[in-house]
Design a protein around this motif. Structure first.
Motif, PDB file in Angstrom:
ATOM      1  N   PRO A 140      18.505   8.881  -5.654  1.00  0.00           N
ATOM      2  CA  PRO A 140      18.387   9.996  -4.827  1.00  0.00           C
ATOM      3  C   PRO A 140      17.447   9.779  -3.901  1.00  0.00           C
ATOM      4  O   PRO A 140      16.691   8.563  -3.793  1.00  0.00           O
ATOM      5  CB  PRO A 140      17.728  11.139  -5.405  1.00  0.00           C
ATOM      6  CG  PRO A 140      17.050  10.398  -6.934  1.00  0.00           C
ATOM      7  CD  PRO A 140      18.109   9.235  -7.051  1.00  0.00           C
ATOM      8  N   ALA A 141      17.485  10.339  -2.627  1.00  0.00           N
ATOM      9  CA  ALA A 141      16.711   9.941  -1.463  1.00  0.00           C
ATOM     10  C   ALA A 141      15.407  10.031  -1.753  1.00  0.00           C
ATOM     11  O   ALA A 141      15.047  11.023  -2.281  1.00  0.00           O
ATOM     12  CB  ALA A 141      17.115  10.754  -0.089  1.00  0.00           C
ATOM     13  N   PRO A 142      14.610   9.242  -1.135  1.00  0.00           N
ATOM     14  CA  PRO A 142      12.820   9.308  -1.601  1.00  0.00           C
ATOM     15  C   PRO A 142      12.543  10.314  -0.826  1.00  0.00           C
ATOM     16  O   PRO A 142      13.033  10.934   0.399  1.00  0.00           O
ATOM     17  CB  PRO A 142      12.295   8.011  -1.035  1.00  0.00           C
ATOM     18  CG  PRO A 142      13.481   7.422  -0.215  1.00  0.00           C
ATOM     19  CD  PRO A 142      14.735   7.955  -0.747  1.00  0.00           C
ATOM     20  N   ARG A 143      11.335  10.929  -1.163  1.00  0.00           N
ATOM     21  CA  ARG A 143      10.833  12.008  -0.504  1.00  0.00           C
ATOM     22  C   ARG A 143       9.911  11.735   0.818  1.00  0.00           C
ATOM     23  O   ARG A 143       9.621  12.487   1.347  1.00  0.00           O
ATOM     24  CB  ARG A 143       9.901  12.703  -1.488  1.00  0.00           C
ATOM     25  CG  ARG A 143      10.569  13.560  -2.432  1.00  0.00           C
ATOM     26  CD  ARG A 143       9.788  14.130  -3.682  1.00  0.00           C
ATOM     27  NE  ARG A 143      10.130  14.962  -4.606  1.00  0.00           N
ATOM     28  CZ  ARG A 143      10.951  14.694  -5.341  1.00  0.00           C
ATOM     29  NH1 ARG A 143      11.918  13.449  -5.356  1.00  0.00           N
ATOM     30  NH2 ARG A 143      11.846  15.278  -6.064  1.00  0.00           N
ATOM     31  N   MET A 144       9.966  10.259   1.134  1.00  0.00           N
ATOM     32  CA  MET A 144       9.253  10.103   2.233  1.00  0.00           C
ATOM     33  C   MET A 144      10.071   8.684   2.725  1.00  0.00           C
ATOM     34  O   MET A 144      10.371   8.016   1.834  1.00  0.00           O
ATOM     35  CB  MET A 144       7.857   9.539   1.993  1.00  0.00           C
ATOM     36  CG  MET A 144       7.533   8.644   0.915  1.00  0.00           C
ATOM     37  SD  MET A 144       5.948   8.636   0.307  1.00  0.00           S
ATOM     38  CE  MET A 144       6.018   9.614  -1.150  1.00  0.00           C
TER      39      MET A 144
ATOM     40  N   THR B  78       6.995   0.274  13.067  1.00  0.00           N
ATOM     41  CA  THR B  78       7.369   0.588  11.989  1.00  0.00           C
ATOM     42  C   THR B  78       8.751   1.464  12.341  1.00  0.00           C
ATOM     43  O   THR B  78       9.701   1.370  11.720  1.00  0.00           O
ATOM     44  CB  THR B  78       6.571   1.717  11.489  1.00  0.00           C
ATOM     45  OG1 THR B  78       5.149   1.119  11.202  1.00  0.00           O
ATOM     46  CG2 THR B  78       7.107   2.348  10.261  1.00  0.00           C
ATOM     47  N   ALA B  79       8.914   2.112  13.482  1.00  0.00           N
ATOM     48  CA  ALA B  79      10.115   3.024  13.917  1.00  0.00           C
ATOM     49  C   ALA B  79      11.130   1.893  14.060  1.00  0.00           C
ATOM     50  O   ALA B  79      12.457   2.307  13.733  1.00  0.00           O
ATOM     51  CB  ALA B  79      10.063   3.659  15.213  1.00  0.00           C
ATOM     52  N   ARG B  80      10.874   0.858  14.739  1.00  0.00           N
ATOM     53  CA  ARG B  80      12.293  -0.241  14.644  1.00  0.00           C
ATOM     54  C   ARG B  80      12.388  -0.987  13.388  1.00  0.00           C
ATOM     55  O   ARG B  80      13.940  -0.997  13.276  1.00  0.00           O
ATOM     56  CB  ARG B  80      11.538  -1.593  15.716  1.00  0.00           C
ATOM     57  CG  ARG B  80      12.780  -2.268  16.334  1.00  0.00           C
ATOM     58  CD  ARG B  80      12.061  -3.040  17.399  1.00  0.00           C
ATOM     59  NE  ARG B  80      12.090  -4.442  16.514  1.00  0.00           N
ATOM     60  CZ  ARG B  80      11.061  -5.193  16.630  1.00  0.00           C
ATOM     61  NH1 ARG B  80      10.084  -4.985  17.600  1.00  0.00           N
ATOM     62  NH2 ARG B  80      10.905  -6.367  15.861  1.00  0.00           N
ATOM     63  N   ILE B  81      11.680  -0.908  12.488  1.00  0.00           N
ATOM     64  CA  ILE B  81      11.955  -1.646  10.910  1.00  0.00           C
ATOM     65  C   ILE B  81      12.888  -0.447  10.414  1.00  0.00           C
ATOM     66  O   ILE B  81      14.000  -0.826   9.862  1.00  0.00           O
ATOM     67  CB  ILE B  81      10.936  -1.883  10.453  1.00  0.00           C
ATOM     68  CG1 ILE B  81      10.041  -2.947  10.829  1.00  0.00           C
ATOM     69  CG2 ILE B  81      11.232  -2.298   8.699  1.00  0.00           C
ATOM     70  CD1 ILE B  81       8.671  -3.242  10.447  1.00  0.00           C
ATOM     71  N   ILE B  82      12.482   0.675  10.499  1.00  0.00           N
ATOM     72  CA  ILE B  82      13.302   1.895   9.782  1.00  0.00           C
ATOM     73  C   ILE B  82      14.738   1.879  10.627  1.00  0.00           C
ATOM     74  O   ILE B  82      15.690   1.903   9.822  1.00  0.00           O
ATOM     75  CB  ILE B  82      12.444   3.137  10.021  1.00  0.00           C
ATOM     76  CG1 ILE B  82      11.253   3.006   9.037  1.00  0.00           C
ATOM     77  CG2 ILE B  82      13.641   4.398   9.575  1.00  0.00           C
ATOM     78  CD1 ILE B  82      10.366   4.116   9.003  1.00  0.00           C
TER      79      ILE B  82
ATOM     80  N   LYS C 243      20.452   0.860  10.109  1.00  0.00           N
ATOM     81  CA  LYS C 243      21.712   0.080  10.471  1.00  0.00           C
ATOM     82  C   LYS C 243      22.296  -0.665   9.675  1.00  0.00           C
ATOM     83  O   LYS C 243      23.493  -0.833   9.424  1.00  0.00           O
ATOM     84  CB  LYS C 243      21.505  -0.684  11.746  1.00  0.00           C
ATOM     85  CG  LYS C 243      21.259   0.179  13.050  1.00  0.00           C
ATOM     86  CD  LYS C 243      21.136  -0.592  14.115  1.00  0.00           C
ATOM     87  CE  LYS C 243      20.584   0.158  15.396  1.00  0.00           C
ATOM     88  NZ  LYS C 243      20.232  -0.715  16.306  1.00  0.00           N
ATOM     89  N   PHE C 244      21.354  -1.489   8.521  1.00  0.00           N
ATOM     90  CA  PHE C 244      21.736  -2.267   7.467  1.00  0.00           C
ATOM     91  C   PHE C 244      22.516  -1.548   6.259  1.00  0.00           C
ATOM     92  O   PHE C 244      23.427  -1.664   6.013  1.00  0.00           O
ATOM     93  CB  PHE C 244      20.711  -2.919   7.086  1.00  0.00           C
ATOM     94  CG  PHE C 244      20.968  -3.861   5.830  1.00  0.00           C
ATOM     95  CD1 PHE C 244      21.737  -5.009   6.035  1.00  0.00           C
ATOM     96  CD2 PHE C 244      20.417  -3.438   4.746  1.00  0.00           C
ATOM     97  CE1 PHE C 244      22.363  -6.148   5.050  1.00  0.00           C
ATOM     98  CE2 PHE C 244      20.723  -4.566   3.477  1.00  0.00           C
ATOM     99  CZ  PHE C 244      21.596  -5.541   3.886  1.00  0.00           C
TER     100      PHE C 244
END
Length: 184
Positions: free
Chosen positions: A29-33, A2-6, A11-12
């Motif tokens: 606006p930025a999501p809360r999670m 999951t960390a790699r996907i995020i 980067k994208f």
């Protein structure tokens, strides 16, 4: 994993910003999670309740993903816009919207959408009450949530309002269509 996907998503996003492609994308606006919580965690409870309670496709289609990602105000806004669109379509009243349309469509004296013959006091009261609820929902919920940033900022309040929007859709689905003239 999951960390790699995020990390790849970040980067994208940076690439899109650097190349200028992100300028044509809607800026939310930025999501809360960062990621949706596991369905078994306490943080997932509002989304789980949403899934159990909100079942009308007109509401689910426009608000589920926004609600689940923490965009509560926008989820509420879209739910009430869905109510507005549904009423406009059913009543064939596309020239008006919002409070004005609800005042016309659910008018106690000559409604376009109604539930009974309005012969008993209870039937008259039902039409008058829902007339006020629909108009009030547009004036007191849809308008402020549309014009004020983060008008609803917690999941419980958002869920209550979305369930109310769903009730309005359900009630409209069983309404009869009249002419808008006295004596429908």
């Amino acid at each position: 994993m999951t960390a790699r996907i995020i990390d790849n998503l970040r980067k994208f996003q940076e690439f899109l910003l650097e190349t200028g492609l992100a300028r044509s994308v809607l800026a939310l606006p930025a999501p809360r999670m960062l990621a949706l919580p596991s369905p078994t965690t306490e943080a997932a409870e509002p989304a789980n309740v949403f899934t159990r309670l909100v079942t009308e496709s007109e509401i689910v289609d426009v608000s589920r993903d926004l609600f689940s990602s923490g965009h509560y105000s926008i989820a509420v806004q879209e739910a009430f816009k869905a109510v507005d669109r549904y009423i406009a379509t059913k009543a064939d009243s596309h020239s008006l919207s919002g409070t004005q349309m609800m005042e016309l469509v659910f008018s106690p004296n000559a409604p376009i959408l109604y539930w009974s013959d309005r012969k008993t006091q209870s039937e008259i009261d039902e039409q008058k009450g829902y007339h006020r609820l629909y108009a009030g929902a547009m004036l007191g919920i849809r308008n402020p949530v549309t014009h004020e940033f983060n008008w609803v900022d917690d999941p419980d309040s958002a869920l209550e309002l979305i369930v109310f929007a769903q009730h309005l859709i359900r009630k409209a689905k069983v309404a009869k269509v009249g002419t808008g003239k006295k004596g429908n």
